[in-house]
Design a protein around this motif. Structure first.
Motif, PDB file in Angstrom:
ATOM      1  N   PRO A  46       0.810  -1.222   0.000  1.00 26.90           N
ATOM      2  CA  PRO A  46       0.000   0.000   0.000  1.00 26.90           C
ATOM      3  C   PRO A  46       0.840   1.268   0.000  1.00 26.90           C
ATOM      4  N   VAL A  47       0.259   2.299  -0.604  1.00 29.36           N
ATOM      5  CA  VAL A  47       0.803   3.653  -0.541  1.00 29.36           C
ATOM      6  C   VAL A  47      -0.343   4.583  -0.168  1.00 29.36           C
ATOM      7  N   PHE A  48       0.010   5.749   0.379  1.00 27.56           N
ATOM      8  CA  PHE A  48      -1.006   6.666   0.880  1.00 27.56           C
ATOM      9  C   PHE A  48      -0.708   8.083   0.397  1.00 27.56           C
ATOM     10  N   GLY A  49      -1.759   8.820   0.146  1.00 31.31           N
ATOM     11  CA  GLY A  49      -1.637  10.197  -0.303  1.00 31.31           C
ATOM     12  C   GLY A  49      -2.760  11.037   0.271  1.00 31.31           C
ATOM     13  N   LEU A  50      -2.892  12.242  -0.241  1.00 30.21           N
ATOM     14  CA  LEU A  50      -3.891  13.186   0.255  1.00 30.21           C
ATOM     15  C   LEU A  50      -4.691  13.709  -0.922  1.00 30.21           C
ATOM     16  N   ALA A  51      -6.025  13.616  -0.798  1.00 30.68           N
ATOM     17  CA  ALA A  51      -6.920  14.101  -1.840  1.00 30.68           C
ATOM     18  C   ALA A  51      -7.906  15.095  -1.260  1.00 30.68           C
ATOM     19  N   ALA A  52      -8.504  15.894  -2.135  1.00 31.30           N
ATOM     20  CA  ALA A  52      -9.490  16.888  -1.704  1.00 31.30           C
ATOM     21  C   ALA A  52     -10.596  16.988  -2.738  1.00 31.30           C
ATOM     22  N   ARG A  53     -11.753  17.415  -2.262  1.00 32.56           N
ATOM     23  CA  ARG A  53     -12.897  17.657  -3.147  1.00 32.56           C
ATOM     24  C   ARG A  53     -13.514  18.992  -2.775  1.00 32.56           C
ATOM     25  N   ASN A  54     -13.561  19.912  -3.727  1.00 26.16           N
ATOM     26  CA  ASN A  54     -14.142  21.238  -3.494  1.00 26.16           C
ATOM     27  C   ASN A  54     -15.662  21.143  -3.402  1.00 26.16           C
ATOM     28  N   PRO A  55     -16.298  22.132  -2.788  1.00 28.82           N
ATOM     29  CA  PRO A  55     -17.746  22.041  -2.540  1.00 28.82           C
ATOM     30  C   PRO A  55     -18.620  22.237  -3.775  1.00 28.82           C
ATOM     31  N   GLU A  56     -18.066  22.678  -4.918  1.00 29.66           N
ATOM     32  CA  GLU A  56     -18.891  22.909  -6.092  1.00 29.66           C
ATOM     33  C   GLU A  56     -19.538  21.602  -6.567  1.00 29.66           C
ATOM     34  N   PRO A  57     -20.792  21.657  -7.006  1.00 29.70           N
ATOM     35  CA  PRO A  57     -21.466  20.445  -7.505  1.00 29.70           C
ATOM     36  C   PRO A  57     -20.685  19.805  -8.655  1.00 29.70           C
ATOM     37  N   GLY A  58     -20.553  18.488  -8.587  1.00 28.45           N
ATOM     38  CA  GLY A  58     -19.866  17.754  -9.641  1.00 28.45           C
ATOM     39  C   GLY A  58     -18.360  17.786  -9.573  1.00 28.45           C
ATOM     40  N   ALA A  59     -17.789  18.393  -8.542  1.00 30.95           N
ATOM     41  CA  ALA A  59     -16.331  18.469  -8.432  1.00 30.95           C
ATOM     42  C   ALA A  59     -15.739  17.070  -8.221  1.00 30.95           C
ATOM     43  N   ASP A  60     -14.576  16.842  -8.820  1.00 31.53           N
ATOM     44  CA  ASP A  60     -13.877  15.570  -8.671  1.00 31.53           C
ATOM     45  C   ASP A  60     -12.990  15.581  -7.435  1.00 31.53           C
ATOM     46  N   TRP A  61     -12.725  14.392  -6.905  1.00 29.50           N
ATOM     47  CA  TRP A  61     -11.639  14.233  -5.954  1.00 29.50           C
ATOM     48  C   TRP A  61     -10.323  14.355  -6.719  1.00 29.50           C
ATOM     49  N   ARG A  62      -9.385  15.141  -6.184  1.00 30.04           N
ATOM     50  CA  ARG A  62      -8.089  15.334  -6.830  1.00 30.04           C
ATOM     51  C   ARG A  62      -6.964  15.174  -5.812  1.00 30.04           C
ATOM     52  N   LEU A  63      -5.846  14.677  -6.298  1.00 31.18           N
ATOM     53  CA  LEU A  63      -4.688  14.503  -5.421  1.00 31.18           C
ATOM     54  C   LEU A  63      -4.063  15.848  -5.072  1.00 31.18           C
ATOM     55  N   LEU A  64      -3.814  16.048  -3.786  1.00 38.34           N
ATOM     56  CA  LEU A  64      -3.086  17.235  -3.326  1.00 38.34           C
ATOM     57  C   LEU A  64      -1.648  16.915  -2.968  1.00 38.34           C
ATOM     58  N   ARG A  65      -1.403  15.686  -2.553  1.00 33.78           N
ATOM     59  CA  ARG A  65      -0.060  15.227  -2.224  1.00 33.78           C
ATOM     60  C   ARG A  65       0.134  13.862  -2.875  1.00 33.78           C
ATOM     61  N   PRO A  66       1.328  13.567  -3.392  1.00 31.46           N
ATOM     62  CA  PRO A  66       1.542  12.305  -4.111  1.00 31.46           C
ATOM     63  C   PRO A  66       1.211  11.091  -3.262  1.00 31.46           C
ATOM     64  N   ALA A  67       0.692  10.071  -3.896  1.00 28.82           N
ATOM     65  CA  ALA A  67       0.379   8.814  -3.222  1.00 28.82           C
ATOM     66  C   ALA A  67       1.636   7.954  -3.181  1.00 28.82           C
ATOM     67  N   ILE A  68       2.546   8.323  -2.291  1.00 27.76           N
ATOM     68  CA  ILE A  68       3.826   7.616  -2.180  1.00 27.76           C
ATOM     69  C   ILE A  68       4.196   7.329  -0.729  1.00 27.76           C
ATOM     70  N   SER A  69       3.403   7.807   0.231  1.00 25.50           N
ATOM     71  CA  SER A  69       3.736   7.605   1.644  1.00 25.50           C
ATOM     72  C   SER A  69       3.573   6.141   2.019  1.00 25.50           C
ATOM     73  N   GLY A  70       4.439   5.672   2.903  1.00 22.04           N
ATOM     74  CA  GLY A  70       4.397   4.278   3.302  1.00 22.04           C
ATOM     75  C   GLY A  70       3.394   3.956   4.387  1.00 22.04           C
ATOM     76  N   THR A  71       2.901   4.986   5.105  1.00 24.34           N
ATOM     77  CA  THR A  71       1.926   4.774   6.172  1.00 24.34           C
ATOM     78  C   THR A  71       0.851   5.845   6.103  1.00 24.34           C
ATOM     79  N   PRO A  72      -0.351   5.561   6.641  1.00 28.14           N
ATOM     80  CA  PRO A  72      -1.396   6.591   6.676  1.00 28.14           C
ATOM     81  C   PRO A  72      -0.976   7.840   7.446  1.00 28.14           C
ATOM     82  N   GLN A  73      -0.220   7.655   8.540  1.00 29.10           N
ATOM     83  CA  GLN A  73       0.130   8.813   9.363  1.00 29.10           C
ATOM     84  C   GLN A  73       1.003   9.807   8.613  1.00 29.10           C
ATOM     85  N   GLU A  74       1.855   9.329   7.723  1.00 26.12           N
ATOM     86  CA  GLU A  74       2.640  10.262   6.906  1.00 26.12           C
ATOM     87  C   GLU A  74       1.725  11.178   6.108  1.00 26.12           C
ATOM     88  N   ALA A  75       0.655  10.612   5.541  1.00 21.21           N
ATOM     89  CA  ALA A  75      -0.287  11.422   4.769  1.00 21.21           C
ATOM     90  C   ALA A  75      -1.080  12.354   5.682  1.00 21.21           C
TER      91      ALA A  75
END
Length: 338
Positions: A46-75
């Motif tokens: 597993p790898v872990f990263g950080l994503a966000a979704r803006n409040p606008e209708p139909g907005a996509d989830w997008r990566l804010l930080r690369p999905a490369i962390s080895g543990t959830p706590q790093e993210a």
């Protein structure tokens, strides 16, 4: 092959034919060739990263930080820092700053994987990293993989992955072979007695709760084979050349210091590094019995009705939440030492 799976494959093929893009046809042919030469998947984990979704209708989830962390706590820590610096630099409104800082306080004490702050949903997301493998080992770069932005071998270059703002949308058109891969990965689970029972159980449950698959931008890394299998050496890079530079710098600078090489070892590694560099686009270097290879790395993220998959209960952390930054007041005053 099930009827639904076949229908989806047919749709992907029809889309490829309709576009009639010669460059895309070459890329797809390259991928088909790789599927024959490297038919198996080697899971790293597993790898872990950080994503966000803006409040606008139909907005996509997008990566804010690369999905490369080895543990959830790093993210989680990356979210802590992101919100703290937003409070410091992005607002002069005490109420907005207070909401950001309250979220930081939560992350300092609790291992939470999702927060909504100023209308934006933030989520720690989970993925799996893997490489393709065949009789000759792990897959090296393909001819159609991305060229470097800087082809030089000198100087310190930051090489960010293409993860930033990448949309985590499973129905994204990634091409025919990538679409087929996503369909094949929908039923992927951790299996085998070497995985603990809770890991297998969580993996099976994820197939039902997050049945769709998004593929992240391909990356490239250095792996080492020394008789015990392939072992990763260093960070994930955005292009094959960046990974080659990582290998060259490792052999000439970092590893001699880290492993306290003797003068003889330094000379052997330096000679191998220069030969590797002189070859231009080589994908392997050998020092004695140790083989280094530039490897093509892929990642997937599962998604469900509410978006990308968060960490699973069986995912492990090396440490827990902690205070990372100094205390800040609503007016932006920072109290160092607190």
């Amino acid at each position: 092959m099930g009827d639904d799976w076949k229908r989806q494959i047919d749709r992907l093929h029809e889309g490829l034919v309709r576009r009639d893009d010669p460059t895309e046809w070459v890329t797809e042919a390259d991928a088909v060739d790789a599927s024959y030469r490297y038919p198996h998947l080697a899971l790293r984990g597993p790898v872990f990263g950080l994503a966000a979704r803006n409040p606008e209708p139909g907005a996509d989830w997008r990566l804010l930080r690369p999905a490369i962390s080895g543990t959830p706590q790093e993210a989680r820590d990356s979210l802590n820092s992101l919100l703290w610096f937003k409070a410091k630099d992005d607002t002069d409104d005490p109420r907005r700053r207070r909401e950001l800082l309250d979220a930081v306080s939560v992350l300092e004490h609790d291992p939470v994987d999702e927060l909504t702050v100023l209308g934006v949903r933030y989520r720690v997301i989970r993925g799996d990293e893997f490489a393709r493998s065949g009789p000759s080992g792990l897959e090296p770069p393909r001819p159609t993989d991305p060229p470097p932005t800087d082809p030089s071998w000198e100087g310190r270059q930051e090489a960010p992955l293409r993860d930033l703002e990448f949309p985590l949308t499973p129905d994204r058109d990634d091409g025919f072979m990538a679409g087929a891969m996503k369909l094949a990965l929908k039923g992927f689970t951790y299996s085998g007695p070497w995985f603990p029972a809770d890991v297998r159980h969580d993996s099976e449950r994820a197939v039902a709760s997050h049945p769709d698959v998004a593929l992240l931008p391909v990356g490239f890394g250095v792996v080492e084979r020394n008789g015990r299998g392939w072992l990763p050496k260093g960070a994930l890079m955005p292009t094959p050349h960046d990974a080659r530079r990582l290998l060259f710098d490792g052999m000439t600078e970092f590893w001699p210091l880290l492993h306290k090489f003797t003068d003889r070892q330094r000379a052997r590694y330096a000679q191998a590094a220069e030969q590797f560099k002189a070859a231009g686009q080589a994908d392997e270097a050998r020092v004695g019995d140790t083989l280094f290879r530039i490897c093509r790395i892929e990642r997937m993220v599962r998604s469900g009705p509410d978006g990308p998959e968060p960490p699973r209960p069986s995912d492990q952390d090396d440490y827990g939440p902690t205070k990372i930054h100094p205390t800040m007041d609503e007016d932006g005053t920072i109290h160092h030492g607190n």
